[in-house]
Design a protein around this motif. Structure first.
Motif, PDB file in Angstrom:
ATOM      1  N   UNK A   1       0.847  -1.190   0.000  1.00  0.00           N
ATOM      2  CA  UNK A   1       0.000   0.000   0.000  1.00  0.00           C
ATOM      3  C   UNK A   1       0.886   1.245   0.000  1.00  0.00           C
ATOM      4  N   UNK A   2       0.580   2.184  -0.858  1.00  0.00           N
ATOM      5  CA  UNK A   2       1.342   3.420  -0.926  1.00  0.00           C
ATOM      6  C   UNK A   2       1.053   4.285   0.300  1.00  0.00           C
ATOM      7  N   UNK A   3       2.077   5.032   0.726  1.00  0.00           N
ATOM      8  CA  UNK A   3       1.923   5.900   1.890  1.00  0.00           C
ATOM      9  C   UNK A   3       0.831   6.933   1.652  1.00  0.00           C
ATOM     10  N   UNK A   4      -0.069   7.074   2.611  1.00  0.00           N
ATOM     11  CA  UNK A   4      -1.109   8.101   2.544  1.00  0.00           C
ATOM     12  C   UNK A   4      -1.514   8.465   3.963  1.00  0.00           C
ATOM     13  N   UNK A   5      -0.523   8.888   4.755  1.00  0.00           N
ATOM     14  CA  UNK A   5      -0.797   9.189   6.155  1.00  0.00           C
ATOM     15  C   UNK A   5      -1.677  10.422   6.271  1.00  0.00           C
ATOM     16  N   UNK A   6      -2.616  10.367   7.187  1.00  0.00           N
ATOM     17  CA  UNK A   6      -3.507  11.497   7.423  1.00  0.00           C
ATOM     18  C   UNK A   6      -3.168  12.226   8.718  1.00  0.00           C
ATOM     19  N   UNK A   7      -2.005  11.930   9.303  1.00  0.00           N
ATOM     20  CA  UNK A   7      -1.575  12.613  10.521  1.00  0.00           C
ATOM     21  C   UNK A   7      -0.090  12.928  10.399  1.00  0.00           C
ATOM     22  N   UNK A   8       0.356  13.892  11.152  1.00  0.00           N
ATOM     23  CA  UNK A   8       1.757  14.282  11.124  1.00  0.00           C
ATOM     24  C   UNK A   8       2.531  13.535  12.200  1.00  0.00           C
ATOM     25  N   UNK A   9       3.830  13.342  11.936  1.00  0.00           N
ATOM     26  CA  UNK A   9       4.683  12.641  12.886  1.00  0.00           C
ATOM     27  C   UNK A   9       4.817  11.159  12.616  1.00  0.00           C
TER      28      UNK A   9
END
Length: 1265
Positions: free
Chosen positions: A484-492
Motif C-alpha cells: 500500500x502506498x503511503x497516505x498518512x492522514x496525521x503528522x509525525x
C-alpha cells in the motif's frame, strides 16, 4: 430593638451565671479522677439551666434557637434588606449576650447528645432524648450562623475550640447511618447545617483560622467516605453527599486560605477516594447500573474548578497524576491502582482539551524508569487509558500553541519500545496496551496505528516463502496483497515508522520465544491484531515458522490461544494458504493433545472452519467455501493419514457434529474429488447413509489416473463396509479379484484391495456361521493364477514388466494368508533380477530401472520373511547393493528392507551392520539420514550395542553437514542417554580424543583394523572440536572438573618416546588440551573457587506470570546417600578441585616431555591451556609448582571494588584472551548452531533446537507441491 436583640435577650435567661465554656469542658473532659469527683462534675453539668430535662424550658429554648437561626439566614439572604449595619453586629449584641455565657450555652447544648461516659451515667433517669437532639443540632447551626454576625472574632464569639466541639455532632451521622426515623431526622437536619456552613464560609474569613477550616473539611470527607463504603442508607444521604462538594466550592476561595494550599489539602485528603468507580449503593434498591454518576465523585468537583482556577488546578491534577504513577498508596491492590490511574487519565483528558496541558512528558519519562518496574507498569497503564479515550485541544484561538503532531504518536512509540524492555512484566504490559489500543482505541489512536501498520513495509531476514499450489478450477483464494502506498492522514508518522517495522520481529523473539507462558499468550494476541490490520505480515515476516512452533508449546493455554488466533485470522482471510498451513500443523497436534479439552476444541474448530463452510459447488461463491478443501488437501499432504483417521475415529465418538455426507459426495465429481474422498474417510466412523453410490464412482476411477482417489476410496469402503448392500459388495469383490488376477491395478492400492477382499469375505462368513473356517477358495485360486501370471510375465519381461510388478505385489500380499510355502521359481526370478542389478554401475540406472529395482528389493524382503535361509540369501544381496550402489532411493529402500528382515531375524543385522554403517558417510544427505534412522532403531531396540566404531559413526552424525542428520543425532543421543546410559557423554569425553583419531590402541583397546574414523586427522580438527563442545554442554560441571585428572595420564603417556613420536598421538594431546581449556571457560563463574565470577543479572526481573515450572531435582541413585538434617551440605565440587590441585604438577612435566617434538602449533595450544587455567583458578596457580614455569601465566590479584567490577574486568580478560588465541571459529561454537539462521546466543535460536522443534520437523513435513 431588632429581632436579634430580642431573641438574645430571651435566650440569655438560660445562660448559666459565672460559668464559662472552659468550665463546661473541664466537667466533661477534665483530668481523670476518682469516681466521686467525676460524679460531682457530671452533676454540675446536668444542674445547669440549659441542661435541665424540663420539657417546657427545652421547647422554649428550641424555639428561640430556631428563631435566631431564621433571623440570621434572612439577614444573609441577598433578596432581603433586613440587615442593619448599626445594630446587627456583636458590638451592640455583646451587652445583651455576653460572649462567655453564650459560648458556654452553645458548648453545653451541643454536648447533650455526645456526653462522655461518666456524664451519661449521671444523667437524670428521664432524658428527653428527642429534645436534646433537636437542641444540640439547632445550637450547632445557630452558633455557626452567629459567626457571620460582624464582630464575632473581635468580641470572642469566634472560638476555634468551641467550633471543634460543635463539629463533634458530625459523629451522629455515623452513629445513625440507617433507615430509622431518628436517622432520617438527623441526616435531614445536616442538610441545613451544610447550607449554614456555606453562609459561614462565604462571610467569615478563615485565612487566619486554618485549623477549624481543616476540621470542617475532615468532617465533610468522613461523610463522603462513609457513603462510598456503606452506601446511601437513607433518602437524605445522596443530598448530603452533594452538599459536601458544594461546601468545598465555598471553602476553596482566597479569603478562606491560599487556594493552592487548600486544593492541595483536599487532593491529599481525597486521594484514597480515587479507587471508587461505582455510585454509592442505595440500600434496599440494589446497586446502580453503570459507573459513577456525574457530581458524585471528587474528580468532577476538581474538573469544575478548572474554569475558575485553571493554573492552580493544572498543578494540583498533575500532582495527583505523578503520585498515582510514582508513589501510590502501598495498601492499594492492583485493581485499586488501575481505578486511580483511570481517574488520572480523566484529569489528563480534561486538562488537555481545556488547557492544552498534558502529562505525556512525565509519563514518557516514567516509562523509562528502568530501576522501578512498578512505575513503568503504572505509566503504561496510564498510557493505555489515554489511548482509549478521544482527546483533543478545544481551542478556537491560539491554535499556534497546539502541536500538530498528535500526542498519541509519542506515546505509541514508547509503548512499542517497551516491547523490548529487559523486564518481562513491562514487556507484557506494553503488549497489552497495544492490543487494547488496536481493539478499543480512540479514533485518533486507531487511525495512527492502522495507517502505520498498513503502510510500513515489513522485511524480515530469512523468510521462508511457501510455494502455494496452483489454483483449482473456479477456486476463490485470498491472494497476497500488494504494498500500500503511503497516505498518512496525521503528522509525525516518521517517528513511528521504524518502531512499527520492528514490532513483528520483537514479538517473535521477546514473546513467542519467551520462557513465560503468559508472555507467549500475549504475543499471540498482539500478533493477531497486527495481522488483522496488515496481512502482509504473514508473507513478509517469519509468521508461518514462528506460529507453527506453537503447535507443540509446553502450556495448554498457549496451544489453545494459537489455534484460536489462526481460526480468527482464517475467518478474516478465508482460504489464505499460509494460514491454512499453520492451522493444519497446530490443529493436527491438538487432535492428540494430552489435554482432553484441547482435543474437543480441535474437533469443534474443524466443525466450524471446515464442515460448516462446505457448500454444493453451485453455491460456492466465496473463498470460505473453498477453504475446507484446501485444508483437507494440506492435511493429506503434510500429516500421516492413518494418524488423522485414528484421531477422528476416537474423538467423533465423544463429540456430536453434523456431517453433510451428501454434500460432500457431490464434490466427488469435481476438482476437489481427492479432498472429498479424504474428508469422507476421516468422517467414516460417523457415516450412517447408504453408500452404494460410491461403488459406481470407484469403478469409474481409471487405474492409470486418480491413483490417490482409488486408495482413499478403498480405505473409505473398508471403514464403512456395513453401509453397503450385498449386491454392491459382490460387484466390487469380483472387480477387485479380476484386477488382481490380471495385474491391471495400481501398485499403491494392492494391499488395500487384498485387505478389502478379506473384509468382505469375513463379513460374509460372519453372517453364515455354517461355512467351515478353512482357507477360502478365492485365495487359493487367485494364488494359482498369480503364480502362472508371474511366470508368464517373467518370460516376456520387456513387454510385461509393469504387469509383473503388480502380480508380484499381489502374490506377496496373499502368500502370507495361506499355509503354503513361497514358490521357489518366483524367488529365483526376483533374486536373479537383483543379481543382474548389482552388476550395473550407478550411471547405467535410469528411472525405470531404479523404480523396478526398488520394487524388487521390497518383494525380495517380503518373500524371504518366513524362511531363515532365504532371508540370509536376500541379506547378502542387500549387502552387495549397499556396497556397490549409492543411489539414494535404492539405498533407502534396501535399508528399510534390511531393517524389516532384522526384526524377524536379528542375526542378519549383526552380519551386515558394517555395510549399513558405511552408508553413514554417503555423499547424499538423504541416504545418511535414512541410514542414521535405521541404525538408531536397531540400537534403541537393544539388538546392537553402542560402542566402538558404531559409537564413533553415530557421534560423527552430530557434526554432519546436513542439518537433518545433526538433529537426528542429537535426538538419538538424548533418548539413548535417558533410556540406557545417562553417563554416556562422561565416558565419551575421556575416550573420544583417542577413538576419533584412530588411536584407541593407546588407551589399551583393540578395534577393527578395517574401520577408519571419519573424524581422524588434523584436517578434521574443527569438527572434532565442535563435537567436544556438544559433549561438554551436556556433561555435569563436576564431571567436567574431574576431567583434569587426565593431566596425570598425559604425563605418563608423554614419558614414552614412542608415544610422542607418533603424529596421531600428538593430535590426541592437542585435543585433550583443547577440552581442558574449554572446561575452564565452560565452568567459569559456576564453581566454588574464590576468584570465580558472580552471577549475572537477570534479564527478566519482575516476572509475575506463571512460567513453566523447573524440572524437579534428580532423585539419588540406589545406594547413594542423601543429605539429612539441618547441617551444611557437602560441596560436590570440592573433590574435583582437590584433584585438580594435586594434578597441576603434571602440567609442567608434560610440557617438559613434549619439548623434543614441540611444534609452534602444539606450543600455542599448550600455552593457551595454561593461560585458561591461570584465569579460571588463580588461587591454585599462584602456589603451583614449579613456580618458574607458572610465573608467566600468573595474573595480578583480583581487583577490588565489588563483584560487578571484578566481573567486568574478568569478562574483558575473556575477550582479550579469545582475541589472542584466535585458534578457530569452532572454539565455542556448537554443532547444531551452524544450521541456524539466527545468532546462536539468542533465546529464539535456543528454542529452535529444542525437542519441540524436532517434533515439528519430523512429523509435519512441508507440503511438496
Amino acid at each position: 430593638m431588632s429581632d436579634l436583640h430580642r431573641i438574645f435577650s430571651d435566650l440569655k435567661v438560660y445562660y448559666q451565671p459565672h460559668v464559662q465554656w472552659v468550665d463546661v469542658e473541664d466537667w466533661l473532659y477534665g483530668d481523670e479522677a476518682e469516681d466521686e469527683p467525676l460524679q460531682q462534675r457530671a452533676k454540675k453539668f446536668w444542674s445547669m439551666a440549659m441542661c435541665l430535662q424540663d420539657i417546657g424550658h427545652q421547647e422554649t429554648q428550641l424555639q428561640l434557637l430556631r428563631d435566631l437561626s431564621g433571623v440570621i439566614r434572612a439577614m444573609r439572604d441577598e433578596n432581603q434588606a433586613s440587615y442593619s449595619n448599626t445594630h446587627d453586629n456583636w458590638s451592640s449584641l455583646i451587652g445583651v449576650s455576653p460572649a462567655q455565657g453564650y459560648l458556654a450555652y452553645i458548648y453545653s447544648l451541643v454536648s447533650l447528645v455526645i456526653p462522655p461516659e461518666h456524664v451519661q451515667q449521671a444523667a437524670p433517669t428521664t432524658l428527653n432524648e428527642n429534645l436534646n437532639l433537636q437542641l444540640a443540632l439547632n445550637a450547632a447551626s445557630t452558633y455557626l450562623l452567629t459567626l457571620t454576625i460582624p464582630g464575632a472574632k473581635s468580641f470572642g464569639v469566634f472560638d476555634e475550640d468551641v467550633i471543634e466541639q460543635v463539629l463533634k455532632i458530625f459523629r451522629l451521622l455515623e452513629a445513625n447511618n440507617n433507615k430509622s426515623v431518628r436517622a432520617n431526622i438527623i441526616w435531614m437536619f445536616f442538610l441545613t447545617i451544610c447550607d449554614d456552613l456555606k453562609i459561614v464560609f462565604r462571610y467569615v474569613h478563615f485565612k487566619e483560622h486554618l485549623k477549624p477550616r481543616d476540621r470542617i473539611i475532615r468532617c465533610l470527607l468522613e461523610v463522603l467516605y462513609m457513603n462510598f463504603k456503606v452506601g446511601y442508607q437513607n433518602t437524605c444521604a445522596s443530598g448530603l453527599h452533594g452538599k459536601c462538594f458544594e461546601l468545598f466550592g465555598e471553602i476553596a476561595n482566597e479569603h478562606n486560605g491560599d487556594v493552592y494550599e487548600t486544593l492541595h489539602l483536599i487532593m491529599r485528603q481525597t486521594f484514597p477516594m480515587h479507587v471508587y468507580t461505582d455510585s454509592p449503593q442505595i440500600v434496599g434498591a440494589g446497586r446502580r447500573i453503570g459507573t459513577m454518576q456525574h457530581g458524585e465523585h471528587i474528580s468532577d468537583w476538581f474538573i469544575q474548578l478548572i474554569d475558575k482556577y485553571p493554573d492552580i488546578v493544572i498543578r494540583i491534577l498533575h500532582f495527583y497524576i505523578e503520585c498515582v504513577v510514582s508513589n501510590p498508596i502501598k495498601a492499594w491492590k492492583s485493581n485499586d491502582e488501575k481505578v486511580a490511574i483511570g481517574y488520572a487519565a480523566k484529569y489528563d483528558r480534561v486538562l488537555f482539551s481545556k488547557c492544552n496541558k498534558s502529562c505525556a512528558d512525565f509519563v514518557l519519562d516514567a516509562v523509562k524508569a528502568d530501576d522501578a518496574v512498578g512505575i513503568q507498569t503504572r505509566a503504561l497503564d496510564l498510557i493505555e487509558k489515554i489511548l482509549l479515550q478521544q482527546s483533543e485541544v478545544e481551542w478556537s484561538i491560539f491554535r499556534y500553541e497546539v502541536s500538530k503532531v498528535p500526542r498519541e504518536v509519542l506515546l505509541l512509540r514508547e509503548v512499542m519500545r517497551c516491547l523490548n524492555d529487559r523486564t518481562l512484566t513491562v514487556r507484557r504490559k506494553a503488549c497489552q496496551v497495544l492490543i487494547l489500543a488496536l481493539k478499543q482505541g480512540s479514533p485518533m489512536t486507531k487511525k495512527i496505528l492502522q495507517e502505520s501498520i498498513r503502510f510500513v513495509q515489513f522485511e524480515d531476514t530469512d523468510v521462508e516463502a511457501l510455494a502455494e499450489p496452483s489454483v483449482e478450477q473456479n477456486e476463490l483464494r485470498f491472494e497476497k496483497p500488494g504494498i500500500v502506498q503511503y497516505a498518512f492522514s496525521f503528522q509525525g508518522h516518521e517517528q513511528l515508522e521504524m518502531e512499527v517495522k520492528n514490532v513483528p520481529q520483537t514479538v517473535y523473539q521477546r514473546f513467542l520465544a519467551a520462557d513465560n507462558g503468559l508472555a507467549r499468550s500475549a504475543g499471540i494476541a498482539l500478533l493477531e491484531r497486527l495481522v488483522l490490520v496488515n496481512p502482509l505480515i504473514i508473507y513478509n515476516t517469519n509468521f508461518v515458522k514462528e506460529t507453527s512452533l506453537l503447535a507443540v508449546d509446553r502450556l495448554a493455554s498457549v496451544r489453545k490461544s494459537a489455534l484460536d488466533t489462526i481460526e480468527t485470522l482464517l475467518e478474516a482471510y478465508s482460504n489464505c494458504f499460509a494460514l491454512i498451513c499453520v492451522y493444519c500443523r497446530i490443529w493436527a497436534c491438538l487432535m492428540s493433545d494430552e489435554d482432553v479439552a484441547l482435543q474437543k476444541l480441535a474437533i469443534s474448530s474443524f466443525d466450524r472452519i471446515v464442515l460448516k463452510n462446505i457448500e454444493p459447488l453451485e453455491y460456492s461463491n466465496e473463498p470460505k467455501h473453498f477453504m475446507p478443501w484446501r485444508i483437507i488437501s494440506t492435511l493429506l499432504m503434510t500429516q500421516p493419514r492413518a494418524y488423522l483417521q485414528e484421531r477422528f475415529a476416537v474423538l467423533l465418538e465423544r463429540e456430536s457434529i453434523v456431517t453433510l455426507v451428501n454434500v460432500i459426495i457431490s464434490h466427488l465429481s469435481t476438482s476437489m474429488a481427492t479432498d472429498a474422498w479424504g474428508l469422507l474417510l476421516f468422517l467414516s466412523s460417523r457415516i450412517t447413509n447408504n453408500m452404494d453410490a460410491l461403488i459406481g464412482i470407484f469403478n469409474g476411477l481409471s487405474s492409470y489416473n486418480m491413483k490417490s482417489n482409488q486408495f482413499l476410496a478403498l480405505q473409505l469402503i473398508i471403514g464403512c463396509l456395513g453401509n453397503f448392500s450385498k449386491p454392491a459388495l459382490n460387484q466390487l469383490f469380483q472387480k477387485l479379484l479380476n484386477a488382481l488376477r490380471t495385474g491391471s491395478i495400481w501398485l499403491g492400492i494392492i494391499s488395500s484391495a487384498v485387505n478389502l477382499l478379506n473384509q468382505i469375505h469375513h463379513l460374509s462368513t460372519s453372517q453364515s456361521p455354517s461355512i467351515a473356517s478353512e482357507v477360502p477358495d478365492w485365495q487359493l485360486s487367485l494364488l494359482e493364477d498369480l503364480t502362472e501370471g508371474i511366470l508368464t510375465s517373467a518370460r516376456n519381461f520387456q513387454e510385461e514388466h509393469a504387469r509383473l510388478q503388480c502380480l508380484l505385489g499381489a502374490y506377496t500380499e496373499l502368500i502370507v494368508m495361506v499355509p503354503q510355502d513361497v514358490d521357489n521359481r518366483i524367488v529365483s526370478i526376483v533374486f536373479k533380477y537383483l543379481q543382474e542389478c548389482t552388476k550395473l554401475s550407478e550411471a547405467e540406472f535410469d528411472s525405470d530401472n531404479e523404480r523396478m529395482t526398488n520394487w524388487m528389493i521390497v518383494i525380495a524382503g517380503r518373500l524371504c520373511l518366513r524362511e531363515n535361509h532365504l532371508a540370509n540369501t536376500a541379506s547378502k544381496l542387500y549387502r552387495t547393493i549397499l556396497t556397490k550402489n549409492d543411489r539414494p532411493q535404492i539405498i533407502n529402500t534396501t535399508l528399510i528392507a534390511l531393517n524389516d528382515l532384522g526384526k524377524k531375524h536379528p542375526s542378519i543385522l549383526e552380519s551386515n551392520f558394517q555395510a549399513i554403517l558405511s552408508k553413514l558417510h554417503s555423499k547424499f544427505a538423504m541416504t545418511r539420514v535414512r541410514t542414521f534412522r535405521c541404525v538408531k532403531d536397531v540400537i534403541l531396540s537393544g539388538n546392537i550395542k553402542l560402542k566402538g566404531p558404531i559409537l564413533i559413526s553415530m557421534l560423527a552424525g552430530l557434526v554432519d553437514e546436513s542439518a537433518e542428520v545433526a538433529r537426528e543425532a542429537d535426538a538419538f543421543f538424548t533418548r539413548y542417554k535417558r533410556l540406557y546410559n545417562k553417563m554416556l557423554f562422561d565416558h565419551c569425553l575421556k575416550e573420544c580424543p583417542f577413538d576419533l583419531n584412530g588411536q584407541a590402541i593407546l588407551r589399551g583397546v583393540r578395534t577393527d583394523g578395517n574401520y577408519k574414523s571419519p573424524l581422524k586427522g588434523s584436517q578434521m580438527a574443527k569438527n572434532r572440536r565442535l563435537l567436544y563442545n556438544h559433549i561438554m554442554s551436556s556433561v555435569d560441571e563436576n564431571a567436567l572438573l574431574l576431567y583434569f585428572g587426565q593431566l596425570k595420564l598425559l604425563a605418563e603417556k608423554t614419558r614414552d618416546s614412542a608415544f610422542i613420536n607418533n603424529p596421531g598421538a600428538l593430535i590426541v594431546v592437542q585435543d585433550m588440551l583443547f577440552i581442558m581449556r574449554r572446561i575452564c571457560f565452560c565452568t567459569k563463574g559456576k564453581g566454588k573457587e574464590k576468584s570465580s565470577r558472580g552471577e549475572g543479572d537477570n534479564s527478566d526481573e519482575g516476572e509475575d506470570g506463571p512460567s513453566e515450572a523447573p524440572p524437579p531435582p534428580p532423585r539419588p541413585e540406589a545406594g547413594e546417600a542423601t543429605a539429612r538434617g539441618r547441617g551444611r551440605k557437602a560441596d560436590l565440587s570440592e573433590e574435583p578441585l582437590k584433584q585438580l590441585e594435586r594434578c597441576l604438577r603434571y602440567v609442567e612435566e608434560t610440557h617438559r616431555n613434549l619439548q623434543p617434538v614441540m611444534s609452534p602449533e602444539l606450543r600455542h595450544t599448550f600455552e593457551s591451556f595454561c593461560r585458561a587455567l591461570a584465569m579460571r583458578f588463580p588461587n591454585y596457580i599462584e602456589f603451583a609448582q614449579p613456580a618458574q614455569f607458572w610465573q608467566k601465566f600468573r595474573s595480578s590479584k583480583a581487583p577490588k571494588g565489588g563483584r560487578k567490577k571484578r566481573r567486568r574486568m574478568e569478562e574483558d580478560e575473556d575477550e582479550s584472551d579469545e582475541d589472542q588465541e584466535s585458534e578457530s571459529d569452532s572454539d565455542s561454537e556448537m554443532p547444531l548452531d551452524r544450521h541456524k539462521s539466527t545468532p546462536a546466543g539468542s533465546r529464539l535460536s535456543q528454542r529452535k533446537t529444542s525437542c519441540d522443534m524436532l517434533v515439528t520437523e519430523l512429523i509435519f513435513q512441508p507440503p511438496d507441491w
